[in-house]
Motif scaffolding. Sequence first.
Motif, PDB file in Angstrom:
ATOM      1  N   MET A   1      92.755 -43.576 101.136  1.00  0.00           N
ATOM      2  CA  MET A   1      92.652 -45.031 101.072  1.00  0.00           C
ATOM      3  C   MET A   1      92.761 -45.514  99.638  1.00  0.00           C
ATOM      4  N   ALA A   2      92.106 -44.807  98.741  1.00  0.00           N
ATOM      5  CA  ALA A   2      92.150 -45.176  97.329  1.00  0.00           C
ATOM      6  C   ALA A   2      93.544 -44.975  96.776  1.00  0.00           C
ATOM      7  N   LEU A   3      94.235 -43.945  97.324  1.00  0.00           N
ATOM      8  CA  LEU A   3      95.589 -43.686  96.857  1.00  0.00           C
ATOM      9  C   LEU A   3      96.530 -44.823  97.271  1.00  0.00           C
ATOM     10  N   VAL A   4      96.380 -45.312  98.504  1.00  0.00           N
ATOM     11  CA  VAL A   4      97.220 -46.425  98.997  1.00  0.00           C
ATOM     12  C   VAL A   4      96.939 -47.677  98.200  1.00  0.00           C
ATOM     13  N   GLY A   6      95.745 -47.917  95.137  1.00  0.00           N
ATOM     14  CA  GLY A   6      96.265 -47.776  93.776  1.00  0.00           C
ATOM     15  C   GLY A   6      97.766 -47.982  93.712  1.00  0.00           C
ATOM     16  N   HIS A   7      98.434 -47.420  94.724  1.00  0.00           N
ATOM     17  CA  HIS A   7      99.896 -47.595  94.761  1.00  0.00           C
ATOM     18  C   HIS A   7     100.270 -49.061  94.964  1.00  0.00           C
ATOM     19  N   SER A   8      99.494 -49.763  95.814  1.00  0.00           N
ATOM     20  CA  SER A   8      99.759 -51.177  96.072  1.00  0.00           C
ATOM     21  C   SER A   8      99.548 -52.007  94.811  1.00  0.00           C
ATOM     22  N   VAL A   9      98.482 -51.725  94.085  1.00  0.00           N
ATOM     23  CA  VAL A   9      98.190 -52.470  92.849  1.00  0.00           C
ATOM     24  C   VAL A   9      99.299 -52.258  91.836  1.00  0.00           C
ATOM     25  N   ALA A  10      99.773 -51.022  91.730  1.00  0.00           N
ATOM     26  CA  ALA A  10     100.861 -50.719  90.782  1.00  0.00           C
ATOM     27  C   ALA A  10     102.136 -51.458  91.159  1.00  0.00           C
ATOM     28  N   LEU A  11     102.412 -51.516  92.477  1.00  0.00           N
ATOM     29  CA  LEU A  11     103.622 -52.203  92.943  1.00  0.00           C
ATOM     30  C   LEU A  11     103.537 -53.706  92.699  1.00  0.00           C
ATOM     31  N   VAL A  12     102.362 -54.287  92.957  1.00  0.00           N
ATOM     32  CA  VAL A  12     102.183 -55.722  92.715  1.00  0.00           C
ATOM     33  C   VAL A  12     102.314 -56.032  91.236  1.00  0.00           C
TER      34      VAL A  12
END
Length: 398
Positions: A1-4, A6-12
């Motif tokens: 969950m934390a990985l998803v 983190g990836h979302s924050v990086a993409l945004v």
Amino acid sequence: MALVRGHSVALVSLLQRRAQETTGRMQQWLEEHYQAEMKSIDQLSEVVRYHIESAEHLKNEMVLRGTKFFLMDVCRVENPTALRIIQLECLYQGFHLVSQSGVMPSSGLYKVLGEITSVHIENSKVPYIESLLRDKSEHIDWRRLLLSAALPWPSPSVPQLLAVLEGFKAVDSDLTGYVSEDQYLQVELWFSDGTEDAQGDSSEMPSSKRLAELRKFFFKLFADHSSLPSRLHYETMLRYFAADPDPREGFIRALSLGLGKQVKSPSQDQLVQSMTSMEEEVETSELSADNQEEKALDVSSTSSAEQEVSIPALLAVIGRKVPETSQSQEELVQIFAELNCGWEDSIPFSVLCQHPAFQALMKKSTQHQLIDIHDLLLCCLDGTDEEEQDESDSATSL
């Protein structure tokens, strides 16, 4: 969950940076575009200011296209005293809605012009225009009005009119008297190269672009649009262009067109001398029977190289109105009878011109007179399409 997450924050974050970069580039482009537009407008203003202060006419068309301003080297500025093609077409549409035949009551001219131009027309101008166009039946030919409105245009000589007539007959293989628009465009008119003298203000020769537009407008003006496709009676159109400021000269030009050969008329001095001799002859005594026979022989023995005319040929030129044609027919029959000739007989035109009654008949044939009222119409149309033109100019500068 934390990985998803983190990836979302990086993409945004990546999307935000790219959006900021794109917004910045757009802002920079808009500023540069705006500065380029303002620079072009300043250049245009500088050119206009220079010509105003130096009192010089613009010799080249100024073009403001997007962020670019330039002067056209091959396109001259149109004559400011000439109506624009869009104005001519507006007039045509208005008159054509009222009368497709080209003839309308003279009393309706003020109303039609008022509806077309949407501006107030001075009451003193319309009666003057009516007086130039009105015939005995209180009607006007609005095509004559629009032909004057289209001035200046190159005025054809009689040989040029006859050459164009032959050109139309060449494409009209069945000799119906009509041509389609495609056939019309195949025929070279007298102003195709734009080198002839312009009728009206000859100091301002129409540009090649305007001549091309006038060529298309003239088909629309004189064609019969009730048939599909539209067709043009070319001899009728050419008869309009045979008109001349002098109605007598216009009559002779139209007669030449109808006969297919140039008719030469005696000079004005010869006509005056002839009238004087005829008046003296009437005052002294009437012609004896022998003298009348000699006169008939003189008429018939005139040089065969000279163009001869008959009553039917003259009636074809005089007019299309039945009452006027009937009156003219009676006058012609009487004139020919006095010259010992009948309905089917032909008389040398130079002999016929010597008759005072025939001279008066030519002079009152005002349907062959070219009127010059385009200055008045220009004043009437000064406000026509003004708002549309302002909007077009604004759109061009943005």
